[in-house]
Motif scaffolding. Structure first.
Motif, PDB file in Angstrom:
ATOM      1  N   GLU A 246       0.826  -1.205   0.000  1.00 59.22           N
ATOM      2  CA  GLU A 246       0.000   0.000   0.000  1.00 59.22           C
ATOM      3  C   GLU A 246       0.861   1.256   0.000  1.00 59.22           C
ATOM      4  O   GLU A 246       0.565   2.233  -0.702  1.00 59.22           O
ATOM      5  CB  GLU A 246      -0.922  -0.007   1.226  1.00 59.22           C
ATOM      6  N   ALA A 250       0.930   4.231  -2.743  1.00 56.86           N
ATOM      7  CA  ALA A 250       0.711   5.634  -2.383  1.00 56.86           C
ATOM      8  C   ALA A 250       1.880   6.494  -2.851  1.00 56.86           C
ATOM      9  O   ALA A 250       1.693   7.621  -3.321  1.00 56.86           O
ATOM     10  CB  ALA A 250       0.533   5.760  -0.870  1.00 56.86           C
ATOM     11  N   TYR A 265      -2.212   6.116   1.674  1.00 58.90           N
ATOM     12  CA  TYR A 265      -2.895   5.105   0.866  1.00 58.90           C
ATOM     13  C   TYR A 265      -4.406   5.269   0.967  1.00 58.90           C
ATOM     14  O   TYR A 265      -5.134   5.107  -0.026  1.00 58.90           O
ATOM     15  CB  TYR A 265      -2.496   3.704   1.343  1.00 58.90           C
TER      16      TYR A 265
END
Length: 492
Positions: A246, A250, A265
């Motif tokens: 994640e 991001a 995220y």
């Protein structure tokens, strides 16, 4: 992590030790190599390694002379020598110099490993509280943490061993990924940070001790030099690999949308749940698909398909890999809010079409055609909807900028996936959503300052609950504090 260097005038020895030894499993990093004694001495002075492994016969300065010089400057350095000459005088001099091991050539992998273990053991025996011991332990913890971020639950037991008794107090883990090593997250009373590097990725694992608070985000909120992405906080340490994926996602979006600063995220929206089986190349393909960058997309797709055609896996597994990528591509199309049935086609399901193709080359060509078709459709939808969707979003932001206005809320208002909306907004406005919202708030604040409204009231009016935070943002945007702006009468 302990640092080691290897000196030998035989190229094959140096390359063999670089490639065939897993240095990290011993808590050691191979920091450098040299092929002659003089270069070796300069490298030693530059790197100050903990372990030196050297051949005796080298041009410029032999290995034992080199060790004598090293001992003068750094007597705690642990040294290992190897030589094809098992002469008594050499052995006697080596023992006198305090080398930890004397290896006869041809050296074997097992001999080298034993030598490394002796060197590490010697370092550990010196003092339980020595700085070298701590660095060694940190190196083992770094390796265990990196394994945890890569393999999740399979690496949890070793991580707990290296993390120590505090592992029982960990109530959550969050991973932060940086574009480079510039950002360092400081530790606090409620969390412990372990920094690791995996190739070009700079990762920081935040282990929350006890209840998960917000103090750990303070440095992230203030950071504006390079791009940083964070994953969601997971209560189960075994989910660290999920948070890592994640965070990297991001970071990818943050580098495009913001260029600098922190991207969470969670701000990407629900449509971006992590897909454990996606490779970096597959993630890159989907990112370019969402971005509408067809040239970059097709280049990555061709690289992916070239690797696919050379693969040796079972045909059924190969088909599943292609279908997985295609299904993610369809999902990216649905994020646009357009009528994705336009590209679903009226024919048979893709898995049946794929199964009828007899060669990998045919399957690869079919997938390329399908994804290119999806890419063209997405670009068409973007052109048709971009202006109206962003105009609708701007009007909504104008009405609601004074409260906690998330990107997800605005995206929902224009009926789009949050991550797709963020890309579209940046493309249309030249600014990311958060930067545009900040700019809008600061322009409103300037007007209110000129009208004489108190700073605390302005702060709340433009969406900041704390006047101090508002003042920091205002100064960053304008180069002066709210009070200085008011006193200069700017804008009148």
């Amino acid at each position: 992590m302990l640092k080691a260097v290897v000196f030998d005038d035989e190229f094959i020895v140096l390359k063999g030790l670089e490639r065939l030894i897993d240095w990290r499993e011993h808590g050691v990093e191979l920091a450098g190599t040299a092929k002659d004694g003089l270069s070796a001495l300069e490298l030693f002075k530059a790197l100050r390694p903990d372990i030196v492994m050297t051949d005796i016969r080298m041009p410029g300065m032999d290995g034992l002379q080199l060790i004598e010089r090293i001992r003068e400057e750094a007597p705690d350095t642990v040294c290992i020598v190897f030589s094809g000459y098992n002469e008594f005088d050499y052995v006697k001099r080596a023992i006198k110099l305090g080398v930890v091991d004397y290896l006869e050539k041809p050296i074997t992998i097992s001999k080298i490993r034993e030598g490394i273990e002796k060197a590490v053991a010697r370092i550990g025996e010196r003092s339980e509280m020595s700085s070298l011991k701590r660095r060694w332990q940190e190196g083992l913890l770094e390796k265990a943490t990196l394994d945890l971020l890569l393999y999740g639950r399979d690496a949890e037991a070793e991580w707990r061993t290296q993390f120590g008794p505090e592992a029982e107090d960990v109530r959550g883990v969050t991973v932060v990924a940086g574009a480079d090593s510039a950002f360092e997250l400081p530790e606090g009373p409620g969390f412990r940070v372990v920094t690791v590097r995996n190739g070009a990725e700079f990762l920081q694992a935040v282990f929350h001790l006890g209840a998960v608070g917000s103090d750990w985000t303070n440095a992230l909120q203030a950071w504006d030099r390079t791009a940083v992405g964070s994953g969601a906080t997971h209560a189960d340490v075994g989910e660290a690999a999920v948070s890592c994926r994640e965070a990297l996602r991001a970071l990818r979006y943050g580098k495009y949308l913001e260029g600098t600063g922190w991207t969470r995220y969670e701000d990407l929206g629900d449509g971006h749940s992590p897909a454990p089986a996606l490779s970096d190349l597959e993630e890159g393909i989907l990112f370019d698909l969402r971005l509408g960058d067809k040239d970059s997309l097709m280049q990555k797709l061709d690289d992916y398909l070239a690797s696919f055609k050379q693969g040796k896996v079972d045909p059924e597994i190969a088909e599943l890999e292609l279908l997985k990528l295609l299904l993610h591509a369809f999902e990216a199309a649905r994020e646009t809010g357009g009528d994705a049935s336009e590209i679903d086609g009226a024919g048979e399901p893709p898995q049946l079409t794929l199964r009828q193709l007899e060669t990998r080359s045919a399957q690869a060509a079919w997938l390329r055609e399908e994804i290119e078709r999806i890419a063209d459709w997405i670009r068409g939808v973007r052109q048709r909807t971009k202006h109206s969707a962003v105009e609708k979003a701007l009007a909504y932001m104008e009405l609601h900028y004074g409260r906690d206005l998330t990107q997800q809320e605005v995206a929902a208002h224009v009926e789009m996936n949050a991550a797709y909306f963020s890309l579209l907004f940046k493309e249309q406005m030249g600014l990311s959503y958060i930067k545009y919202l900040t700019k809008l708030r600061m322009e409103k604040a300037k007007t209110l300052l000129e009208e004489g409204m108190p700073t605390q009231e302005i702060s709340e009016r433009v969406g900041y609950y704390h006047a101090r935070h508002f003042a920091e943002v205002f100064k960053k945007q304008t180069g002066m504090t709210p009070g200085q702006y008011r006193s200069t009468g700017r804008g009148r």
